[in-house]
Design an enzyme around this catalytic site. Sequence first.
Site, mmCIF file in Angstrom:
data_model
loop_
_atom_site.group_PDB
_atom_site.id
_atom_site.type_symbol
_atom_site.label_atom_id
_atom_site.label_comp_id
_atom_site.label_asym_id
_atom_site.label_seq_id
_atom_site.Cartn_x
_atom_site.Cartn_y
_atom_site.Cartn_z
ATOM 1 N N CYS A 88 -16.333 7.138 -29.725
ATOM 2 C CA CYS A 88 -15.759 7.146 -28.134
ATOM 3 C C CYS A 88 -14.454 7.541 -28.462
ATOM 4 O O CYS A 88 -13.732 7.088 -29.468
ATOM 5 C CB CYS A 88 -15.904 5.701 -27.838
ATOM 6 S SG CYS A 88 -14.747 5.679 -26.263
ATOM 7 N N CYS A 107 -11.626 4.301 -27.776
ATOM 8 C CA CYS A 107 -11.818 2.997 -28.803
ATOM 9 C C CYS A 107 -12.419 3.189 -29.928
ATOM 10 O O CYS A 107 -12.290 2.345 -30.822
ATOM 11 C CB CYS A 107 -12.428 1.894 -27.937
ATOM 12 S SG CYS A 107 -14.258 1.942 -27.775
ATOM 13 N N CYS A 129 -19.160 3.573 -22.747
ATOM 14 C CA CYS A 129 -18.712 2.917 -23.809
ATOM 15 C C CYS A 129 -18.864 1.336 -23.567
ATOM 16 O O CYS A 129 -18.234 0.961 -22.691
ATOM 17 C CB CYS A 129 -17.596 3.226 -24.646
ATOM 18 S SG CYS A 129 -16.971 2.188 -25.921
ATOM 19 N N CYS A 184 -14.872 -0.028 -24.205
ATOM 20 C CA CYS A 184 -13.669 0.206 -23.500
ATOM 21 C C CYS A 184 -14.085 0.532 -22.149
ATOM 22 O O CYS A 184 -13.153 0.775 -21.337
ATOM 23 C CB CYS A 184 -12.936 1.271 -24.086
ATOM 24 S SG CYS A 184 -13.699 2.889 -24.090
ATOM 25 N N CYS A 192 -26.494 13.106 -21.939
ATOM 26 C CA CYS A 192 -25.566 14.265 -21.670
ATOM 27 C C CYS A 192 -24.068 13.996 -21.692
ATOM 28 O O CYS A 192 -23.781 13.073 -20.850
ATOM 29 C CB CYS A 192 -26.040 15.090 -20.367
ATOM 30 S SG CYS A 192 -25.192 16.501 -20.150
#
Length: 186
Positions: free
Chosen positions: A95, A98, A143, A146, A166
């Site tokens: 990510c 984070c 995610c 976060c 995707c």
Amino acid sequence: MKRRDMMLATAGVGLALAAGAVTLWPRRHAVAAADFTEHHPVRERSWDLSPPERSPEYWRQFVGDDAWDILFREQTEPRWSSELNGVDGDGTFICAACHLPLFSAATKYDSGTGWPSFWAPYADHIDTKRDLKLAVPRTEYHCIRCKGHQGHVFGDGPEPTGQRWCNNGLALAFVPAQQSLPPLRG
């Protein structure tokens, strides 16, 4: 019945069928992502998956404006704009906000859609929700730490899962296998 009325009725039935199909899709996808047999640093570390109590504004300091719009305003980057489309090789996609690992490079494939695509995320590192922004129901994913928007998951991917995760490239960063994964932020 007028042609216009028939077209509207047909479109309504199509949307209703699509909505029904999506409601059958589970809120959290069960994938075999954690069952990789090769060495993965993510499997050897324990990650704090609990979301830090941070506002979307907090994450702005770590990412650029375009990435922040994607992650926390649920925007979408233009097709074929991500440098991550061409990334091949061993490593981990994390990510961008984070740093939580989301995908192994072993699950990346060329979907031909113009966005980085994967057939499975790391188990328990993603959360999903229903997205009706385009009138046709889709499954959006974020995610788990976060809550940054990553992309959408579809049922037209390759085996072994049949899924296409995707992703917006600006919502990710790539860490090659020979580099250490960065510490989590937040």
